[in-house]
Design a protein around this motif. Structure first.
Motif, PDB file in Angstrom:
ATOM      1  N   GLN A  36       0.832  -1.203   0.000  1.00 15.26           N
ATOM      2  CA  GLN A  36       0.000   0.000   0.000  1.00 15.26           C
ATOM      3  C   GLN A  36       0.867   1.254   0.000  1.00 15.26           C
ATOM      4  N   GLN A  37       2.034   1.164   0.601  1.00 11.25           N
ATOM      5  CA  GLN A  37       2.950   2.304   0.674  1.00 11.25           C
ATOM      6  C   GLN A  37       3.765   2.471  -0.609  1.00 11.25           C
ATOM      7  N   HIS A  38       4.116   1.351  -1.257  1.00 17.85           N
ATOM      8  CA  HIS A  38       5.081   1.416  -2.360  1.00 17.85           C
ATOM      9  C   HIS A  38       4.506   1.130  -3.755  1.00 17.85           C
ATOM     10  N   LEU A  39       3.391   0.414  -3.837  1.00 12.05           N
ATOM     11  CA  LEU A  39       2.943  -0.127  -5.122  1.00 12.05           C
ATOM     12  C   LEU A  39       1.810   0.701  -5.743  1.00 12.05           C
ATOM     13  N   TYR A  40       1.922   0.899  -7.065  1.00  9.99           N
ATOM     14  CA  TYR A  40       0.857   1.516  -7.841  1.00  9.99           C
ATOM     15  C   TYR A  40       0.491   0.599  -9.001  1.00  9.99           C
ATOM     16  N   ILE A  41      -0.806   0.493  -9.271  1.00  9.01           N
ATOM     17  CA  ILE A  41      -1.307  -0.252 -10.421  1.00  9.01           C
ATOM     18  C   ILE A  41      -1.789   0.765 -11.452  1.00  9.01           C
ATOM     19  N   LEU A  42      -1.258   0.695 -12.659  1.00  2.97           N
ATOM     20  CA  LEU A  42      -1.676   1.593 -13.728  1.00  2.97           C
ATOM     21  C   LEU A  42      -2.911   1.023 -14.417  1.00  2.97           C
ATOM     22  N   SER A  43      -3.835   1.884 -14.797  1.00  4.27           N
ATOM     23  CA  SER A  43      -5.097   1.413 -15.356  1.00  4.27           C
ATOM     24  C   SER A  43      -5.610   2.363 -16.425  1.00  4.27           C
ATOM     25  N   GLY A  44      -6.073   1.801 -17.533  1.00  9.65           N
ATOM     26  CA  GLY A  44      -6.662   2.627 -18.567  1.00  9.65           C
ATOM     27  C   GLY A  44      -7.961   3.267 -18.110  1.00  9.65           C
ATOM     28  N   PHE A  45      -8.691   2.603 -17.217  1.00 11.06           N
ATOM     29  CA  PHE A  45      -9.994   3.075 -16.755  1.00 11.06           C
ATOM     30  C   PHE A  45      -9.902   3.955 -15.513  1.00 11.06           C
ATOM     31  N   TYR A  46      -9.086   3.532 -14.545  1.00 13.64           N
ATOM     32  CA  TYR A  46      -8.953   4.277 -13.288  1.00 13.64           C
ATOM     33  C   TYR A  46      -7.731   5.193 -13.257  1.00 13.64           C
ATOM     34  N   GLY A  47      -6.859   5.074 -14.217  1.00  7.74           N
ATOM     35  CA  GLY A  47      -5.652   5.897 -14.244  1.00  7.74           C
ATOM     36  C   GLY A  47      -4.570   5.348 -13.343  1.00  7.74           C
ATOM     37  N   LEU A  48      -4.740   5.535 -12.050  1.00  4.22           N
ATOM     38  CA  LEU A  48      -3.742   5.094 -11.076  1.00  4.22           C
ATOM     39  C   LEU A  48      -4.453   4.551  -9.852  1.00  4.22           C
ATOM     40  N   LEU A  49      -3.993   3.378  -9.395  1.00  3.88           N
ATOM     41  CA  LEU A  49      -4.625   2.728  -8.250  1.00  3.88           C
ATOM     42  C   LEU A  49      -3.601   2.345  -7.205  1.00  3.88           C
ATOM     43  N   LYS A  50      -3.987   2.500  -5.940  1.00  2.00           N
ATOM     44  CA  LYS A  50      -3.230   1.931  -4.844  1.00  2.00           C
ATOM     45  C   LYS A  50      -3.885   0.597  -4.505  1.00  2.00           C
ATOM     46  N   PRO A  51      -3.145  -0.323  -3.910  1.00  4.33           N
ATOM     47  CA  PRO A  51      -3.664  -1.673  -3.678  1.00  4.33           C
ATOM     48  C   PRO A  51      -5.004  -1.750  -2.961  1.00  4.33           C
ATOM     49  N   PHE A  52      -5.269  -0.845  -2.002  1.00  5.49           N
ATOM     50  CA  PHE A  52      -6.500  -0.932  -1.228  1.00  5.49           C
ATOM     51  C   PHE A  52      -7.664  -0.183  -1.868  1.00  5.49           C
ATOM     52  N   ASP A  53      -7.447   0.452  -3.018  1.00  7.49           N
ATOM     53  CA  ASP A  53      -8.521   1.201  -3.674  1.00  7.49           C
ATOM     54  C   ASP A  53      -9.663   0.280  -4.083  1.00  7.49           C
ATOM     55  N   ALA A  54     -10.882   0.690  -3.790  1.00  7.75           N
ATOM     56  CA  ALA A  54     -12.063  -0.104  -4.131  1.00  7.75           C
ATOM     57  C   ALA A  54     -12.430   0.122  -5.594  1.00  7.75           C
ATOM     58  N   ILE A  55     -12.429  -0.956  -6.373  1.00 11.86           N
ATOM     59  CA  ILE A  55     -12.738  -0.838  -7.800  1.00 11.86           C
ATOM     60  C   ILE A  55     -13.764  -1.892  -8.199  1.00 11.86           C
ATOM     61  N   THR A  56     -14.411  -1.632  -9.309  1.00  9.73           N
ATOM     62  CA  THR A  56     -15.387  -2.565  -9.856  1.00  9.73           C
ATOM     63  C   THR A  56     -14.818  -3.176 -11.139  1.00  9.73           C
ATOM     64  N   PRO A  57     -15.192  -4.403 -11.487  1.00 13.18           N
ATOM     65  CA  PRO A  57     -14.639  -5.032 -12.702  1.00 13.18           C
ATOM     66  C   PRO A  57     -14.920  -4.215 -13.962  1.00 13.18           C
ATOM     67  N   TYR A  58     -13.947  -4.167 -14.844  1.00 12.62           N
ATOM     68  CA  TYR A  58     -14.051  -3.420 -16.094  1.00 12.62           C
ATOM     69  C   TYR A  58     -13.137  -4.085 -17.107  1.00 12.62           C
ATOM     70  N   ARG A  59     -13.281  -3.680 -18.361  1.00 17.39           N
ATOM     71  CA  ARG A  59     -12.341  -4.121 -19.406  1.00 17.39           C
ATOM     72  C   ARG A  59     -12.033  -2.923 -20.291  1.00 17.39           C
ATOM     73  N   LEU A  60     -10.833  -2.390 -20.124  1.00 12.83           N
ATOM     74  CA  LEU A  60     -10.406  -1.250 -20.940  1.00 12.83           C
ATOM     75  C   LEU A  60      -8.892  -1.148 -20.845  1.00 12.83           C
ATOM     76  N   GLU A  61      -8.212  -1.562 -21.904  1.00 11.19           N
ATOM     77  CA  GLU A  61      -6.754  -1.514 -21.907  1.00 11.19           C
ATOM     78  C   GLU A  61      -6.262  -0.103 -22.215  1.00 11.19           C
ATOM     79  N   MET A  62      -5.072   0.212 -21.753  1.00 13.74           N
ATOM     80  CA  MET A  62      -4.520   1.559 -21.934  1.00 13.74           C
ATOM     81  C   MET A  62      -4.346   1.915 -23.402  1.00 13.74           C
ATOM     82  N   GLN A  63      -4.070   0.937 -24.250  1.00 12.52           N
ATOM     83  CA  GLN A  63      -3.821   1.208 -25.670  1.00 12.52           C
ATOM     84  C   GLN A  63      -5.113   1.382 -26.479  1.00 12.52           C
ATOM     85  N   THR A  64      -6.269   1.165 -25.844  1.00  8.99           N
ATOM     86  CA  THR A  64      -7.546   1.289 -26.540  1.00  8.99           C
ATOM     87  C   THR A  64      -7.825   2.745 -26.922  1.00  8.99           C
ATOM     88  N   LYS A  65      -8.319   2.960 -28.128  1.00 10.23           N
ATOM     89  CA  LYS A  65      -8.787   4.274 -28.555  1.00 10.23           C
ATOM     90  C   LYS A  65     -10.306   4.222 -28.639  1.00 10.23           C
TER      91      LYS A  65
END
Length: 237
Positions: free
Chosen positions: A101-130
């Motif tokens: 939680q202190q060191h890790l970030y998850i990159l996301s096309g839909f959420y942008g940037l996530l920390k491990p404990f962030d509450a998210i809902t399932p999605y499908r959207l890759e960063m390279q998608t236009k």
């Protein structure tokens, strides 16, 4: 030190989790993106996603019915791809969870940037998608501005590009002794390295050189200050 990783296409929801969740930093911008996606026709969405009919249908219905405040799971437990299987966060101790939680970030096309404990809902959207605009243009430097250097890059290039344009990254590559890189093995190694760092409370990037799981070893001859090379011993036939 911060660590960046990619998300996974496969996601799941988990009920009754005894974990205090946090809110994604760019949730309002995600809501803006969601409204755009909900206004797309099925035909347009399928064209942008470049996927099969079944995936397009499920994704279309997913976006149409999505509520960002419902059906949520902590990000680190929501993704279930190979990288996350080898990370195995579901068996982390409280100390190891606090580490990521202190060191890790998850990159996301839909959420942008996530920390491990962030509450998210399932999605499908890759960063390279236009859709039809570029998600790199949509997020611009928002993601990079939230991450302090030094940054250890364990993400695929598709996601690392969202940060690399604005920040200096220390890249890690997992290859075989013959120089070839196999995507599946690299995903396994990325997950295992994060688990290693959490288990050993690694605070200095140089200390990852001791990582030796899954048959990998640090190659000091080919590595540079900004590019760490780990090689996998070839099994003898």
């Amino acid at each position: 030190m911060k660590i960046i990783i990619s998300p996974a296409k496969k996601m799941k929801t988990i009920d009754d989790i005894n974990m205090e969740c946090t809110t994604p930093i760019f949730l309002s911008k995600t809501d803006e993106l969601l409204q755009h996606l909900q206004n797309l026709s099925y035909t347009d969405l399928k064209s942008y996603l470049k996927c099969s009919d079944s995936i397009a249908k499920n994704t279309f219905e997913q976006f149409q019915n999505m509520d960002l405040d419902k059906n949520t799971t902590p990000a680190i437990l929501s993704y279930s791809g190979i990288q996350y299987q080898y990370m195995a966060p579901h068996v982390f101790t409280d100390e190891q969870m606090n580490y990521i939680q202190q060191h890790l970030y998850i990159l996301s096309g839909f959420y942008g940037l996530l920390k491990p404990f962030d509450a998210i809902t399932p999605y499908r959207l890759e960063m390279q998608t236009k859709c039809p605009f570029s998600l790199y243009d949509f997020w611009k430097d928002d993601i990079a501005n939230q991450i302090n250097e030094p940054i250890l890059n364990l993400a695929s290039e598709e996601y690392a590009k969202a940060v690399r344009k604005y920040k200096t990254l220390i890249d890690v590559r997992f290859i075989e002794e013959n120089g070839k890189e196999k995507g599946v093995y690299a995903k396994m190694a990325r997950g295992a390295m994060i688990r290693y760092m959490a288990e050993n409370n690694v605070q200095n990037i140089d200390d990852i050189r001791h990582f030796s799981e899954l048959g990998y070893y640090f190659d000091s001859n080919e590595s540079t200050e900004k590019n760490f090379i780990f090689k996998k011993k070839l099994s003898s036939s």
